[in-house]
Design a protein around this motif. Structure first.
Motif, short mmCIF file in Angstrom:
data_model
loop_
_atom_site.label_atom_id
_atom_site.label_comp_id
_atom_site.label_asym_id
_atom_site.label_seq_id
_atom_site.Cartn_x
_atom_site.Cartn_y
_atom_site.Cartn_z
N SER A 213 6.23 -7.52 -23.43
CA SER A 213 5.69 -8.86 -23.64
C SER A 213 6.80 -9.84 -23.95
N THR A 214 6.42 -11.12 -23.97
CA THR A 214 7.37 -12.09 -24.50
C THR A 214 7.03 -12.42 -25.94
N GLY A 215 6.17 -11.68 -26.55
CA GLY A 215 6.02 -11.84 -28.00
C GLY A 215 4.63 -11.66 -28.55
N ASN A 216 3.69 -12.49 -28.14
CA ASN A 216 2.39 -12.43 -28.80
C ASN A 216 1.56 -11.22 -28.37
N ARG B 297 2.89 -8.32 -30.27
CA ARG B 297 2.44 -8.38 -31.67
C ARG B 297 0.97 -7.97 -31.75
N LEU C 216 10.35 -6.84 -26.12
CA LEU C 216 10.37 -8.30 -25.90
C LEU C 216 11.80 -8.81 -25.75
N MET D 149 13.47 -14.51 -27.95
CA MET D 149 12.19 -15.06 -28.41
C MET D 149 12.31 -15.47 -29.88
N SER D 150 11.31 -16.27 -30.34
CA SER D 150 11.47 -16.90 -31.66
C SER D 150 11.61 -15.85 -32.76
N ARG E 193 8.63 -14.08 -34.35
CA ARG E 193 8.00 -12.94 -33.70
C ARG E 193 8.66 -11.63 -34.16
N PHE E 194 10.00 -11.65 -34.19
CA PHE E 194 10.71 -10.43 -34.60
C PHE E 194 10.43 -10.09 -36.06
N GLU F 45 12.55 -16.01 -22.30
CA GLU F 45 11.18 -16.05 -21.86
C GLU F 45 10.96 -15.56 -20.43
N GLU G 57 7.63 -20.69 -24.73
CA GLU G 57 7.53 -19.26 -25.02
C GLU G 57 6.13 -18.73 -24.73
#
Ligand SMILES: Cc1ncc(COP(=O)(O)O)c(C=O)c1O
Length: 492
Positions: free
Chosen positions: A131-134, A137, A154, A158-159, A162-163, A180, A287
């Motif tokens: 994923s790119t983050g969400n 998560r 990811l 990414m922001s 998120r990490f 992204e 993002e």
């Protein structure tokens, strides 16, 4: 639904029984008002972000802010003073999901059907969430609730939020090179993990129909419910607008068009990576979307419009909506305080969706009887570090910048970088899938051809009731509901 492996399913049942996991059906996520009293009562004092299995019931658009219960679909209308168009624009609010983004639902849609049929064994497998983050998560959250181990993949750029969230959840993290739009690198990491770790089961949101079907079966009806609440007798549901990452959210449009044939479907992407608009590529800052390929689960034939959004607009509007000088200017320009107060509910891609909705409204000359819906996938909560970076790069945000951004980036939105799709345009987007999915990811041409058929999509859609039956049967086997009733003393 066919049981894939009954021994694995037995182990999943035992695991869920042991942990008291009761799984909601899609029907309950669509409308949780009728959930068992024991569930409703237990939720009242349970924080939505706690990794407790009961929070699976919070994977719904109807979480009531404050009470811990359920209510109307969370929807936010952005007033014409802000959009500059006559059409009404309404976003479904993703922040009111566990993890602060609706992708937790897409992950549920991918994992649960495999868990309840024994295809995924929580005692031996590890769920991998590229994923790119969400989405990763969401996947980690759902896996934790369901007692499954997981790995998040990811891009490293990414922001930070998120990490940090993934670290707090204790997830195993694989950071891939780039930003992204470096999804090819994510896919490569998936192949590698499959090679070296036989326990890894990859839930690839870009080709998993569980993602599409969750939005078709839950987000689509949520929009319809919000529309029925907000619309007057002569109003029209004019469109569903969604920036595409995996194109899962876009799937809600398929449901809405079946209910309201006049509903258009707009797919949005970043101007800096205009894959749908121009077969283009590139890095960008929105993002969660725009990944230099067409997702397998994008129903290209049913898409009416493609819009590219300048990422500079989304970053500037993020400042306008969240910096004190921006809010002051909006208030001074007559935007109501309660509307300004809600703007932090829009993260970067949500602002992109808002701009795409304005472009759609302008393109079709929509008026006050037209309501356009979109998704406000996540909120500024995941982007405070981005705001700080912007301040460090550009200096404090001031009134002049706010006035300029409001005029140029919001009221000045035009129909540039917009295309209403012809039949050949749609076919061209479909054909572009070949290069990712057939050449790189092992799909066949026959499978690709099948995606062009509308019947393929209606067949997929017809699977939803089977899912719910399989979930009900699984819950009956775990006895989790009876256990919960005994625990809470609620009998209903
Ligand atoms: C912030 C954000 N916006 C938009 C999207 C795109 O949603 P979808 O993958 O359903 O197309 C995502 C996906 O992860 C996201 O995280």
């Amino acid at each position: 639904m066919k049981i894939v492996d009954s021994a694995a399913r037995d182990r999943a049942v035992a695991r869920c029984r042991e942990r008291g996991v009761l799984i909601p059906t899609l029907a309950q996520q669509r409308d949780p008002s009728g959930v068992d009293r024991s569930v409703a009562e237990a939720l009242v004092d349970l924080d939505m972000q706690t990794p407790d299995p009961l929070n699976l019931f919070r994977i719904t658009w109807r979480n009531h802010r404050g009470s811990g219960g359920f209510g109307a679909v969370n929807a936010l209308e952005i007033p014409s003073e802000l959009t500059g168009v006559r059409a009404r624009i309404v976003g479904l609010v993703g922040e009111r999901f566990p993890t602060g983004a609706h992708k937790v639902g897409a992950a549920f849609g991918c994992l649960v059907p495999r868990l309840v049929t024994g295809e995924f064994d929580p005692t031996t497998h590890r769920a991998v969430w590229p994923s790119t983050g969400n989405y990763c998560r969401g996947g980690v959250f759902d896996s934790t609730l369901l007692g499954c181990a997981s790995i998040a993949i990811l891009p490293e750029e990414m922001s930070r939020e998120r990490f940090e969230w993934l670290e707090r959840m204790g997830a195993e993290i694989i950071a891939t090179p780039g930003c992204e739009s470096n999804v090819k690198e994510i896919f490569d990491a998936c192949w590698e993990i499959r090679r070296v770790r036989p326990e890894a089961v990859v839930f690839n949101q870009f080709d998993e129909f569980g993602n599409y079907l969750w939005h078709y079966g839950v987000t689509g009806p949520a929009v319809m419910s919000a529309y029925q609440r907000l619309a007057g007798p002569s109003d029209r549901l004019a469109g569903w607008v969604s920036a595409t990452g995996s194109a899962g959210t876009l799937g809600a449009g398929d449901y809405l068009k079946q209910q309201y044939p006049g509903c258009r479907i707009t797919a949005a992407e970043a101007l800096q990576c205009p894959t749908l608009l121009q077969t283009g590529f590139g890095g960008h800052r929105i993002e969660g979307i725009g990944d230099k390929h067409v997702p397998w689960i994008h129903n290209a034939r049913n898409t009416d419009m493609v819009v590219a959004i300048d990422d500079e607009s989304t970053m500037r509007l993020l400042r306008l909506f969240n910096e004190p000088a921006g809010r002051d200017v909006l208030l001074a320009r007559g935007v109501a305080e309660r509307d300004v107060h809600e703007l932090p509910l829009l993260g970067i891609s949500s602002i992109g969706n808002l701009i795409a909705a304005i472009k759609t409204a302008r393109w079709f000359d929509l008026d006050e009887n037209d309501i356009l819906f979109t998704s406000f996938t996540d909120s500024v909560c995941l982007y405070h570090t981005r705001l700080r970076e912007l301040t460090a790069e550009r200096g404090e945000y001031d009134r002049v910048a706010a006035e300029v951004d409001f005029e140029r980036r919001l009221l000045g939105v035009t129909t540039d970088h917009t295309r209403e799709l012809t039949y050949p345009d749609r076919k061209a987007i479909h054909n572009l899938k070949y290069f990712t999915w057939v050449e790189q990811q092992g799909r066949s041409v026959e499978e690709l051809d099948a995606l062009w058929s509308p019947a393929f999509w209606t067949d997929q859609q017809s699977r939803i009731p089977e899912w719910d039956e399989a979930i009900d049967q699984f819950n009956a086997d775990t006895g989790a509901l009876d256990a919960l009733r005994t625990r809470t003393g609620a009998n209903q």
